[in-house]
Design a protein around this motif. Structure first.
Motif, PDB file in Angstrom:
ATOM      1  N   SER A  23      16.281  50.524  51.037  1.00  0.00           N
ATOM      2  CA  SER A  23      15.527  50.168  52.224  1.00  0.00           C
ATOM      3  C   SER A  23      15.781  48.722  52.588  1.00  0.00           C
ATOM      4  CB  SER A  23      14.027  50.380  51.998  1.00  0.00           C
ATOM      5  OG  SER A  23      13.524  49.395  51.115  1.00  0.00           O
ATOM      6  N   THR A  24      15.507  48.395  53.834  1.00  0.00           N
ATOM      7  CA  THR A  24      15.657  47.019  54.294  1.00  0.00           C
ATOM      8  C   THR A  24      14.815  46.076  53.453  1.00  0.00           C
ATOM      9  OG1 THR A  24      16.089  47.766  56.542  1.00  0.00           O
ATOM     10  CG2 THR A  24      15.351  45.497  56.273  1.00  0.00           C
ATOM     11  N   ARG A  25      13.603  46.479  53.187  1.00  0.00           N
ATOM     12  CA  ARG A  25      12.696  45.622  52.418  1.00  0.00           C
ATOM     13  C   ARG A  25      13.244  45.340  51.019  1.00  0.00           C
ATOM     14  NH1 ARG A  25       8.295  45.357  49.031  1.00  0.00           N
ATOM     15  NH2 ARG A  25       6.610  43.956  49.736  1.00  0.00           N
ATOM     16  N   GLU A  26      13.728  46.370  50.357  1.00  0.00           N
ATOM     17  CA  GLU A  26      14.254  46.204  49.003  1.00  0.00           C
ATOM     18  C   GLU A  26      15.512  45.355  48.995  1.00  0.00           C
ATOM     19  OE1 GLU A  26      14.666  50.263  48.127  1.00  0.00           O
ATOM     20  OE2 GLU A  26      12.553  50.574  47.614  1.00  0.00           O
ATOM     21  N   GLU A  27      16.362  45.563  50.008  1.00  0.00           N
ATOM     22  CA  GLU A  27      17.577  44.764  50.096  1.00  0.00           C
ATOM     23  C   GLU A  27      17.246  43.294  50.333  1.00  0.00           C
ATOM     24  OE1 GLU A  27      20.631  45.521  49.584  1.00  0.00           O
ATOM     25  OE2 GLU A  27      20.465  47.692  49.367  1.00  0.00           O
ATOM     26  N   LEU A  28      16.242  43.031  51.146  1.00  0.00           N
ATOM     27  CA  LEU A  28      15.822  41.646  51.378  1.00  0.00           C
ATOM     28  C   LEU A  28      15.281  41.008  50.103  1.00  0.00           C
ATOM     29  CD1 LEU A  28      14.131  41.867  54.885  1.00  0.00           C
ATOM     30  CD2 LEU A  28      16.031  40.358  54.255  1.00  0.00           C
ATOM     31  N   LEU A  29      14.502  41.743  49.338  1.00  0.00           N
ATOM     32  CA  LEU A  29      13.959  41.206  48.092  1.00  0.00           C
ATOM     33  C   LEU A  29      15.078  40.875  47.107  1.00  0.00           C
ATOM     34  CD1 LEU A  29      10.832  43.496  47.564  1.00  0.00           C
ATOM     35  CD2 LEU A  29      10.841  41.063  48.132  1.00  0.00           C
ATOM     36  N   ASP A  30      16.044  41.769  46.985  1.00  0.00           N
ATOM     37  CA  ASP A  30      17.174  41.515  46.088  1.00  0.00           C
ATOM     38  C   ASP A  30      17.951  40.271  46.530  1.00  0.00           C
ATOM     39  OD1 ASP A  30      16.563  43.679  44.520  1.00  0.00           O
ATOM     40  OD2 ASP A  30      17.973  45.044  45.508  1.00  0.00           O
ATOM     41  N   ALA A  31      18.218  40.189  47.838  1.00  0.00           N
ATOM     42  CA  ALA A  31      18.965  39.048  48.357  1.00  0.00           C
ATOM     43  C   ALA A  31      18.173  37.761  48.185  1.00  0.00           C
ATOM     44  CB  ALA A  31      19.290  39.273  49.837  1.00  0.00           C
ATOM     45  N   ALA A  32      16.863  37.840  48.372  1.00  0.00           N
ATOM     46  CA  ALA A  32      16.025  36.651  48.251  1.00  0.00           C
ATOM     47  C   ALA A  32      16.011  36.127  46.824  1.00  0.00           C
ATOM     48  CB  ALA A  32      14.600  36.967  48.715  1.00  0.00           C
ATOM     49  N   ARG A  33      15.907  37.014  45.858  1.00  0.00           N
ATOM     50  CA  ARG A  33      15.890  36.572  44.453  1.00  0.00           C
ATOM     51  C   ARG A  33      17.174  35.802  44.128  1.00  0.00           C
ATOM     52  NH1 ARG A  33      14.012  42.115  43.852  1.00  0.00           N
ATOM     53  NH2 ARG A  33      11.742  42.087  43.634  1.00  0.00           N
ATOM     54  N   THR A  34      18.295  36.330  44.573  1.00  0.00           N
ATOM     55  CA  THR A  34      19.570  35.655  44.327  1.00  0.00           C
ATOM     56  C   THR A  34      19.624  34.309  45.033  1.00  0.00           C
ATOM     57  OG1 THR A  34      20.704  37.789  44.120  1.00  0.00           O
ATOM     58  CG2 THR A  34      22.069  35.852  44.534  1.00  0.00           C
ATOM     59  N   ALA A  35      19.215  34.275  46.287  1.00  0.00           N
ATOM     60  CA  ALA A  35      19.274  33.035  47.066  1.00  0.00           C
ATOM     61  C   ALA A  35      18.343  31.973  46.502  1.00  0.00           C
ATOM     62  CB  ALA A  35      18.924  33.320  48.526  1.00  0.00           C
ATOM     63  N   PHE A  36      17.139  32.360  46.089  1.00  0.00           N
ATOM     64  CA  PHE A  36      16.204  31.389  45.546  1.00  0.00           C
ATOM     65  C   PHE A  36      16.684  30.837  44.207  1.00  0.00           C
ATOM     66  CE2 PHE A  36      12.844  33.599  48.223  1.00  0.00           C
ATOM     67  CZ  PHE A  36      12.704  32.523  49.097  1.00  0.00           C
ATOM     68  N   GLY A  43      16.222  25.067  49.464  1.00  0.00           N
ATOM     69  CA  GLY A  43      17.582  25.283  49.929  1.00  0.00           C
ATOM     70  C   GLY A  43      17.839  26.670  50.502  1.00  0.00           C
ATOM     71  N   ALA A  44      17.074  27.653  50.066  1.00  0.00           N
ATOM     72  CA  ALA A  44      17.263  29.016  50.578  1.00  0.00           C
ATOM     73  C   ALA A  44      16.723  29.111  51.999  1.00  0.00           C
ATOM     74  CB  ALA A  44      16.549  30.017  49.677  1.00  0.00           C
ATOM     75  N   THR A  45      17.486  29.750  52.870  1.00  0.00           N
ATOM     76  CA  THR A  45      17.066  29.897  54.265  1.00  0.00           C
ATOM     77  C   THR A  45      16.908  31.370  54.609  1.00  0.00           C
ATOM     78  OG1 THR A  45      19.313  30.014  55.169  1.00  0.00           O
ATOM     79  CG2 THR A  45      18.348  27.812  54.864  1.00  0.00           C
ATOM     80  N   VAL A  46      16.056  31.636  55.585  1.00  0.00           N
ATOM     81  CA  VAL A  46      15.845  33.005  56.035  1.00  0.00           C
ATOM     82  C   VAL A  46      17.147  33.596  56.562  1.00  0.00           C
ATOM     83  CG1 VAL A  46      14.744  34.399  57.819  1.00  0.00           C
ATOM     84  CG2 VAL A  46      13.392  32.755  56.510  1.00  0.00           C
ATOM     85  N   ARG A  47      17.907  32.793  57.304  1.00  0.00           N
ATOM     86  CA  ARG A  47      19.158  33.294  57.872  1.00  0.00           C
ATOM     87  C   ARG A  47      20.142  33.698  56.765  1.00  0.00           C
ATOM     88  NH1 ARG A  47      21.275  33.287  62.763  1.00  0.00           N
ATOM     89  NH2 ARG A  47      19.541  32.032  63.547  1.00  0.00           N
ATOM     90  N   ASP A  48      20.253  32.870  55.730  1.00  0.00           N
ATOM     91  CA  ASP A  48      21.178  33.188  54.646  1.00  0.00           C
ATOM     92  C   ASP A  48      20.735  34.430  53.889  1.00  0.00           C
ATOM     93  OD1 ASP A  48      23.289  32.725  52.648  1.00  0.00           O
ATOM     94  OD2 ASP A  48      21.635  32.167  51.328  1.00  0.00           O
ATOM     95  N   ILE A  49      19.431  34.531  53.625  1.00  0.00           N
ATOM     96  CA  ILE A  49      18.920  35.700  52.901  1.00  0.00           C
ATOM     97  C   ILE A  49      19.161  36.971  53.702  1.00  0.00           C
ATOM     98  CG2 ILE A  49      16.813  36.818  52.074  1.00  0.00           C
ATOM     99  CD1 ILE A  49      15.789  33.953  51.396  1.00  0.00           C
ATOM    100  N   PHE A  71       9.172  34.820  49.487  1.00  0.00           N
ATOM    101  CA  PHE A  71       9.259  34.215  48.162  1.00  0.00           C
ATOM    102  C   PHE A  71       8.212  34.797  47.220  1.00  0.00           C
ATOM    103  CE2 PHE A  71       7.919  31.049  45.054  1.00  0.00           C
ATOM    104  CZ  PHE A  71       9.124  30.691  44.464  1.00  0.00           C
ATOM    105  N   THR A  72       6.967  34.865  47.682  1.00  0.00           N
ATOM    106  CA  THR A  72       5.904  35.360  46.810  1.00  0.00           C
ATOM    107  C   THR A  72       6.160  36.809  46.400  1.00  0.00           C
ATOM    108  OG1 THR A  72       4.532  36.015  48.704  1.00  0.00           O
ATOM    109  CG2 THR A  72       4.194  33.815  47.819  1.00  0.00           C
ATOM    110  N   ALA A  73       6.738  37.603  47.309  1.00  0.00           N
ATOM    111  CA  ALA A  73       7.051  38.989  46.966  1.00  0.00           C
ATOM    112  C   ALA A  73       8.254  39.068  46.034  1.00  0.00           C
ATOM    113  CB  ALA A  73       7.319  39.799  48.239  1.00  0.00           C
ATOM    114  N   ALA A  74       9.248  38.228  46.260  1.00  0.00           N
ATOM    115  CA  ALA A  74      10.487  38.294  45.476  1.00  0.00           C
ATOM    116  C   ALA A  74      10.269  37.896  44.030  1.00  0.00           C
ATOM    117  CB  ALA A  74      11.553  37.403  46.107  1.00  0.00           C
ATOM    118  N   VAL A  75       9.391  36.935  43.781  1.00  0.00           N
ATOM    119  CA  VAL A  75       9.170  36.476  42.405  1.00  0.00           C
ATOM    120  C   VAL A  75       7.841  36.958  41.858  1.00  0.00           C
ATOM    121  CG1 VAL A  75      10.585  34.433  42.784  1.00  0.00           C
ATOM    122  CG2 VAL A  75       8.118  34.279  43.088  1.00  0.00           C
TER     123      VAL A  75
END
Length: 207
Positions: A23-36, A43-49, A71-75
């Protein structure tokens, strides 16, 4: 717009469910964890995530309200400044620490301290996790709160506030030191609030 271009646009934005059950939500969480982890909170930006997840940046706001919520959801940090700050500021300033402690204890206790304990354990294993939490507390949470209050020495105050709350969470939910681990909220708040209030609004330097 022709049908084929509409299909291309939907593919480019990658909204909603994907093939393979993701899902979009799950993909965003995975990408966010890596970016953070790679870039820290600042340094992590919404556009990059969003780019890492292959979705439109608007999906971050749709699912999480912004970078802080993501962030709060990803971690698994059960504190969202966008929701917490208005509630903290809604009341007498001299009771701000009491409201803050009450909110943190309610959220942490509801989860049995599990999310906080998991985060703290990750701090002991990854410097990147330490960096993420440090930047989040000093910038997104306490930095914004102290900015609203117009407090002097905001960086020092943010660090002191963070030490108080993280220390409380550590002793209550990770080390589980009694009788603090099972103490009623009223007792914890009454014991800690005066010092936290001084960190927020009181004098820090020796008189």
């Amino acid at each position: 717009m022709q049908p084929d271009s509409r299909g291309a646009e939907r593919t480019r934005l990658r909204r909603g469910r994907r093939g393979g059950g993701g899902s979009t939500r799950e993909e965003l969480l995975d990408a966010a964890r890596t970016a953070f982890i790679e870039n820290g909170y600042e340094g992590a930006t919404v556009r990059d995530i969003a780019s890492r997840a292959g979705v439109d940046p608007a999906m971050v706001r749709h699912w999480f309200g912004g970078k802080e919520g993501l962030f709060t959801a990803a971690v698994s940090l059960p504190v969202d400044p966008a929701r917490m700050l208005p509630r903290l500021l809604d009341g007498p300033t001299e009771q701000l620490a009491e409201r803050m402690l009450g909110m943190f204890l309610s959220v942490w206790d509801e989860a049995g301290g599990g999310e906080f304990a998991a985060l703290v354990r990750s701090l002991s294993m990854r410097e990147s996790a330490v960096r993420m939490l440090r930047e989040f507390l000093t910038s997104a949470l306490f930095g914004r709160l102290l900015g609203e209050l117009g407090s002097d020495e905001p960086e020092l105050r943010a660090a002191l506030c963070g030490s108080q709350l993280v220390g409380l969470g550590m002793m209550r939910y990770v080390v589980r030191v009694e009788p603090l681990a099972s103490a009623e909220h009223e007792l914890v708040v009454a014991s800690i609030a005066p010092n936290l209030q001084r960190y927020l609004t009181g004098p820090l330097r020796p008189q």
